[in-house]
Design an enzyme around this catalytic site. Structure first.
Site, PDB file in Angstrom:
ATOM      1  N   GLU A  14      60.572  61.264  48.889  1.00  0.00           N
ATOM      2  CA  GLU A  14      59.500  60.265  48.821  1.00  0.00           C
ATOM      3  C   GLU A  14      59.573  59.282  49.982  1.00  0.00           C
ATOM      4  O   GLU A  14      59.890  58.101  49.810  1.00  0.00           O
ATOM      5  CB  GLU A  14      59.525  59.597  47.448  1.00  0.00           C
ATOM      6  CG  GLU A  14      59.186  60.627  46.369  1.00  0.00           C
ATOM      7  CD  GLU A  14      59.415  60.144  44.946  1.00  0.00           C
ATOM      8  OE1 GLU A  14      59.438  58.930  44.731  1.00  0.00           O
ATOM      9  OE2 GLU A  14      59.576  61.005  44.057  1.00  0.00           O
ATOM     10  N   ASN A  36      66.786  63.726  63.156  1.00  0.00           N
ATOM     11  CA  ASN A  36      68.203  63.973  62.855  1.00  0.00           C
ATOM     12  C   ASN A  36      68.304  64.999  61.739  1.00  0.00           C
ATOM     13  O   ASN A  36      68.397  66.177  62.002  1.00  0.00           O
ATOM     14  CB  ASN A  36      68.988  62.684  62.600  1.00  0.00           C
ATOM     15  CG  ASN A  36      68.164  61.661  61.853  1.00  0.00           C
ATOM     16  OD1 ASN A  36      67.621  61.952  60.795  1.00  0.00           O
ATOM     17  ND2 ASN A  36      68.026  60.484  62.419  1.00  0.00           N
ATOM     18  N   HIS A  55      55.816  64.636  28.048  1.00  0.00           N
ATOM     19  CA  HIS A  55      56.591  64.001  29.129  1.00  0.00           C
ATOM     20  C   HIS A  55      58.054  63.883  28.734  1.00  0.00           C
ATOM     21  O   HIS A  55      58.383  63.378  27.658  1.00  0.00           O
ATOM     22  CB  HIS A  55      56.021  62.602  29.418  1.00  0.00           C
ATOM     23  CG  HIS A  55      56.683  61.940  30.587  1.00  0.00           C
ATOM     24  ND1 HIS A  55      57.214  60.679  30.538  1.00  0.00           N
ATOM     25  CD2 HIS A  55      56.896  62.382  31.855  1.00  0.00           C
ATOM     26  CE1 HIS A  55      57.728  60.364  31.726  1.00  0.00           C
ATOM     27  NE2 HIS A  55      57.550  61.379  32.538  1.00  0.00           N
ATOM     28  N   HIS A  56      58.920  64.381  29.610  1.00  0.00           N
ATOM     29  CA  HIS A  56      60.369  64.232  29.460  1.00  0.00           C
ATOM     30  C   HIS A  56      60.924  63.544  30.698  1.00  0.00           C
ATOM     31  O   HIS A  56      61.032  64.182  31.747  1.00  0.00           O
ATOM     32  CB  HIS A  56      61.049  65.615  29.341  1.00  0.00           C
ATOM     33  CG  HIS A  56      60.778  66.321  28.055  1.00  0.00           C
ATOM     34  ND1 HIS A  56      60.895  67.697  27.927  1.00  0.00           N
ATOM     35  CD2 HIS A  56      60.410  65.863  26.832  1.00  0.00           C
ATOM     36  CE1 HIS A  56      60.610  68.040  26.673  1.00  0.00           C
ATOM     37  NE2 HIS A  56      60.302  66.949  25.997  1.00  0.00           N
ATOM     38  N   GLU A  57      61.257  62.283  30.577  1.00  0.00           N
ATOM     39  CA  GLU A  57      61.933  61.600  31.691  1.00  0.00           C
ATOM     40  C   GLU A  57      63.431  61.653  31.423  1.00  0.00           C
ATOM     41  O   GLU A  57      63.891  61.178  30.379  1.00  0.00           O
ATOM     42  CB  GLU A  57      61.446  60.147  31.806  1.00  0.00           C
ATOM     43  CG  GLU A  57      62.186  59.316  32.851  1.00  0.00           C
ATOM     44  CD  GLU A  57      62.137  59.930  34.240  1.00  0.00           C
ATOM     45  OE1 GLU A  57      61.039  60.025  34.799  1.00  0.00           O
ATOM     46  OE2 GLU A  57      63.203  60.352  34.767  1.00  0.00           O
ATOM     47  N   HIS A  60      58.444  66.257  38.177  1.00  0.00           N
ATOM     48  CA  HIS A  60      58.503  65.114  39.105  1.00  0.00           C
ATOM     49  C   HIS A  60      59.951  64.887  39.512  1.00  0.00           C
ATOM     50  O   HIS A  60      60.868  65.300  38.809  1.00  0.00           O
ATOM     51  CB  HIS A  60      57.887  63.868  38.474  1.00  0.00           C
ATOM     52  CG  HIS A  60      56.393  63.875  38.601  1.00  0.00           C
ATOM     53  ND1 HIS A  60      55.678  62.849  39.182  1.00  0.00           N
ATOM     54  CD2 HIS A  60      55.474  64.824  38.279  1.00  0.00           C
ATOM     55  CE1 HIS A  60      54.384  63.158  39.178  1.00  0.00           C
ATOM     56  NE2 HIS A  60      54.231  64.351  38.633  1.00  0.00           N
ATOM     57  N   GLU A  61      60.135  64.268  40.694  1.00  0.00           N
ATOM     58  CA  GLU A  61      61.458  64.206  41.340  1.00  0.00           C
ATOM     59  C   GLU A  61      62.069  65.616  41.299  1.00  0.00           C
ATOM     60  O   GLU A  61      63.161  65.839  40.781  1.00  0.00           O
ATOM     61  CB  GLU A  61      62.396  63.183  40.674  1.00  0.00           C
ATOM     62  CG  GLU A  61      61.875  61.774  40.711  1.00  0.00           C
ATOM     63  CD  GLU A  61      60.770  61.527  39.681  1.00  0.00           C
ATOM     64  OE1 GLU A  61      59.698  61.021  40.073  1.00  0.00           O
ATOM     65  OE2 GLU A  61      60.955  61.863  38.495  1.00  0.00           O
ATOM     66  N   GLU A  65      55.888  67.156  42.011  1.00  0.00           N
ATOM     67  CA  GLU A  65      55.653  66.023  42.892  1.00  0.00           C
ATOM     68  C   GLU A  65      56.338  66.365  44.222  1.00  0.00           C
ATOM     69  O   GLU A  65      55.896  67.260  44.922  1.00  0.00           O
ATOM     70  CB  GLU A  65      56.211  64.767  42.217  1.00  0.00           C
ATOM     71  CG  GLU A  65      55.828  63.474  42.872  1.00  0.00           C
ATOM     72  CD  GLU A  65      56.559  62.301  42.241  1.00  0.00           C
ATOM     73  OE1 GLU A  65      55.964  61.242  42.124  1.00  0.00           O
ATOM     74  OE2 GLU A  65      57.742  62.442  41.872  1.00  0.00           O
ATOM     75  N   GLU A  99      51.361  56.888  42.908  1.00  0.00           N
ATOM     76  CA  GLU A  99      52.099  55.770  42.300  1.00  0.00           C
ATOM     77  C   GLU A  99      52.596  54.763  43.339  1.00  0.00           C
ATOM     78  O   GLU A  99      52.710  53.577  43.044  1.00  0.00           O
ATOM     79  CB  GLU A  99      53.277  56.307  41.482  1.00  0.00           C
ATOM     80  CG  GLU A  99      54.281  57.086  42.315  1.00  0.00           C
ATOM     81  CD  GLU A  99      55.392  57.736  41.491  1.00  0.00           C
ATOM     82  OE1 GLU A  99      55.231  57.871  40.277  1.00  0.00           O
ATOM     83  OE2 GLU A  99      56.416  58.110  42.081  1.00  0.00           O
TER      84      GLU A  99
HETATM   85  C1  NOJ Z   1      58.228  58.861  38.358  1.00  0.00           C
HETATM   86  C2  NOJ Z   1      57.039  59.748  38.232  1.00  0.00           C
HETATM   87  O1  NOJ Z   1      56.632  60.232  39.491  1.00  0.00           O
HETATM   88  C3  NOJ Z   1      55.945  58.963  37.566  1.00  0.00           C
HETATM   89  O2  NOJ Z   1      54.760  59.719  37.546  1.00  0.00           O
HETATM   90  C4  NOJ Z   1      56.397  58.581  36.182  1.00  0.00           C
HETATM   91  O3  NOJ Z   1      55.409  57.775  35.599  1.00  0.00           O
HETATM   92  C5  NOJ Z   1      57.710  57.797  36.225  1.00  0.00           C
HETATM   93  N1  NOJ Z   1      58.666  58.478  37.024  1.00  0.00           N
HETATM   94  C6  NOJ Z   1      58.279  57.608  34.838  1.00  0.00           C
HETATM   95  O4  NOJ Z   1      58.742  58.833  34.347  1.00  0.00           O
END
Ligand code: NOJ
Ligand code: CA
Length: 680
Positions: free
Chosen positions: A177, A189, A379-381, A459-460, A478, A484
């Site tokens: 990012e 580099n 959603h799983h963070e 994501h990530e 992503e 965001e």
């Molecule tokens: C980063 C993600 O890119 C974003 O879309 C999300 O809302 C937040 N993390 C929370 O999980």
């Protein structure tokens, strides 16, 4: 789905394949691109030529192991095999339905002329739009359990002194990012791939990899001027790759094109991946979604519990009703499960993936989803604690399956190098998002989801290397600065960003950028505040330019209902395509794509520019020759500019045909979005 595969083994002409004692060359089907093994002083090297000019000078091949043989010097070519393939295959969803795979393949086996070095094979495929090569290592004396400590692959760019590079740094805290930088080649580099650069001659090239499976992700490191070395993200113990012979490396890929759009019209990465392993994937559904998402990023609501909690039963129902009214397939809901309270960036240990907050009523929401015909997008963070997620993954996916969820967004928010896993001895280890441990972890998640007919939007993520061909439920990811950053990034994405992404990040595959912000002044307008640094027309153009089979309408419902005429484009634009053609572009400056909808005759065009206002000419010869089209044009108004007149949008209609040329005038950081409605 109709599957059409035709493989032709051609009689090989001597002009395509030249084998001499120390050198072997394979050329592309059109003869313009060639790959040569230079068996220089017994250390295998390769070089690449394009249109008769060498673009990659003899560059090292090989790898080093912790113990056992050393694939460096002391090799000679012992055998070569060649074949040609001209076939096609179909994508269940994608930028185009049918993909042509036309290449010449060379397999070169190297073996030791000293006892200690043994043998490996390099498999090379040369297409008209680029090439790939991979190492294939058989089991051999001293090599069964394998630990790779160095991959020696280099890319020695001949014209580096006149080359310009477009790149983001690798091995940094913010993963992929970063804002893309444009520099002289010598100033690079260590860079992530796709790593794109242009030569003094105007030739465009991009180095990446395909089919990254059970191996570490590769960055490129400029160790000596002009010479990029493969740099694999290490395990926490310093080893790069742990595997068992036989094994294969991912393909090291090099796209080569006479111009910028040639990079965009390439299927190289997909062609180097294996066919679909999931069988019937009719349950993988492209489409558009809205979500309880942007409100949290602009601080109107929160992920955590309390007065401002976003993921409440009533708010989810309200979004589902909005989605149903306008025909969206899904509603993404973040912040519904226990674990978000406090600083969730560091909450990886406490996330519970099956326990909702009290104000999120799973049964009522599942019922409402059925009643209105809109799916919950899960959603799983993980906040980077992958062991905590792994322990709960099966139950968590089962729960979503039981709720009728077809798609889950995952998140691995943690600094680069700081993914937490608990090893077999109970000790916490910290890994890179692009190291081998995580490469395997991401794919494990995809396979677990596939068993439950669930698609994943990571994501990530680990960068895309075309695995959507093999696992079509890996629907998007992503892996770059998305929308965001316009809410809270320091700085937000600059005007150039979306003109850079297609030529860099997007060469890897679909991105969940989440376009469509209509209200730019949630913090006020002005150049130095958090907001999208674009015009409204450019927000619409993103739906066509930044390919993804799932596209979010990211803004709040009230902002769409305040501008229904512009919203109409988001409602109309498809996310699955029959054909896609990049029709104009220059890296980091501007780009235009034309795409034909899957199962229909309409075409769409998206064009956008960086901070420069400009007019581009687009020939409409992609349209069917025998049809007229009603062009519904959404363009920047004559006074529009991104800084203080972003909303000035003109919507107009015109009858056009394939013979016409459109002049598309774009404001500073502006764009245009066009629907070409086929008329009978
Ligand atoms: C980063 C993600 O890119 C974003 O879309 C999300 O809302 C937040 N993390 C929370 O999980
Ligand atoms: Ca620029």
């Amino acid at each position: 789905m109709k599957i059409l595969v035709k493989v032709t083994l051609l009689a090989l002409s001597l002009s395509s394949f030249l084998l001499t004692a120390k050198e072997v060359t394979v050329a592309s089907p059109d003869g313009k691109l060639s790959f040569t093994i230079n068996d220089v002083a017994e250390a295998p090297k390769y070089s690449v030529s394009f249109n008769g000019e060498q673009v990659i000078e003899p560059s090292r091949l090989g790898m080093v192991f912790k113990s056992g043989p050393y694939f460096d010097q002391g090799f000679a070519i012992t055998s070569t095999t060649i074949q040609s393939v001209n076939s096609s295959w179909q994508q269940p969803w994608g930028e185009r339905e049918t993909i042509t795979d036309h290449h010449n393949e060379l397999q070169v086996t190297f073996a030791a002329n000293r006892e200690t070095v043994n043998t490996y094979t390099l498999r090379v495929r040369v297409f008209n739009d680029g090439l790939g090569f991979r190492y294939e290592v058989p089991k051999q004396p001293g090599l069964a359990q394998v630990e790779i400590t160095n991959e020696l692959t280099e890319f020695a760019i001949k014209d580096y002194k006149n080359a310009t590079a477009y790149w983001i740094p690798a091995r940094q805290f913010n993963r992929y990012e970063y804002i893309y930088d444009t520099t002289e080649f010598e100033d690079v580099n260590i860079a992530h791939t796709p790593f794109t650069f242009t030569l003094g001659s105007g030739v465009h090239m991009s180095i990446h990899e395909a089919a990254l499976v059970d191996y570490a992700g590769m960055s490129v490191n400029q160790r000596r001027p002009g010479v990029l070395k493969a740099d694999l993200a290490p395990w926490s113990d310093g080893v790069l790759v742990k595997t068992t012979a036989n094994f294969k490396s991912p393909w090291r890929t090099i796209q080569v094109s006479e111009d910028a759009v040639g990079l965009l019209n390439s299927d190289l990465i997909l062609n180097l991946n294996e066919p679909n392993k999931l069988g019937d994937v009719s349950w993988v559904e492209p489409g558009k979604y809205v979500g309880i998402w942007w409100g949290m990023h602009i601080n109107e609501t929160t992920w955590g519990s309390g007065d401002q909690h976003g993921a409440t039963t009533s708010e989810v129902k309200r979004y589902m009703d909005f989605a149903a009214k306008y025909g969206f397939k899904g509603v993404l809901v973040e912040g519904w499960n226990i674990g978000w309270d406090g600083d969730w960036f560091f909450n990886g240990d406490v996330f519970d993936f099956t326990k909702p907050y009290d104000d999120f009523d799973i049964d009522a929401i599942s019922q409402h989803s059925k009643d209105v015909g809109v799916k919950l997008v899960g959603h799983h963070e993980t906040s980077g604690n992958v062991s905590n997620y792994r322990r709960q993954m099966a139950d968590a996916l089962d729960l979503y399956q039981s709720m009728g969820v077809a798609q889950v967004k995952t998140g691995y928010v943690a600094d680069g190098g700081n993914i937490k896993r608990i090893d077999d001895d109970g000790i916490a280890r910290h890994e890179w998002h692009d190291g081998q441990y995580m490469v395997n972890e991401y794919l494990y998640n995809i396979k677990q989801a596939a068993k439950r007919n669930i698609s994943i939007n990571t994501h990530e993520p680990i960068k895309d290397t075309g695995l959507r061909r093999t696992y079509p439920n890996w629907i998007a990811r992503e892996g770059a600065r998305g929308q965001e950053f316009n809410a809270w990034g320091t700085p937000p994405n600059p005007p150039e960003h979306a003109a850079m992404l297609p030529f860099t990040r997007m060469l890897a595959g679909p991105m969940d950028f989440t376009p469509g912000i209509f209200n730019m002044d949630f913090n006020g307008l002005g150049a130095n505040t958090n907001r999208p640094q674009t015009t409204l027309a450019k927000q619409l153009a993103l739906y066509v330019v930044l390919y993804s089979p799932i596209q979010m309408a990211a803004d709040l419902p009230r902002n769409y209902e305040a501008n229904l005429p512009a919203f109409q484009f988001i409602l109309d634009v498809p996310t699955d395509w029959q054909h896609s053609i990049a029709v104009a572009g220059a890296v980091g400056d501007y780009v235009a794509f034309a795409r034909q909808e899957r199962h229909g005759n309409d075409w769409y065009l998206g064009a956008l520019t960086d901070e420069q206002a400009r007019t581009i000419e687009v020939k409409l010869d992609f349209l069917a020759a025998d049809k007229s089209y009603l062009a519904e044009i959404y363009r920047d108004g004559d006074q529009a500019n991104w800084v203080d007149k972003p909303y000035e949008l003109v919507i107009e209609q015109k009858t056009v045909s394939a013979k016409d040329i459109l002049n598309i005038k774009m404001a500073t950081s502006g764009g245009a979005a066009i629907r070409f409605k086929a008329m009978d």
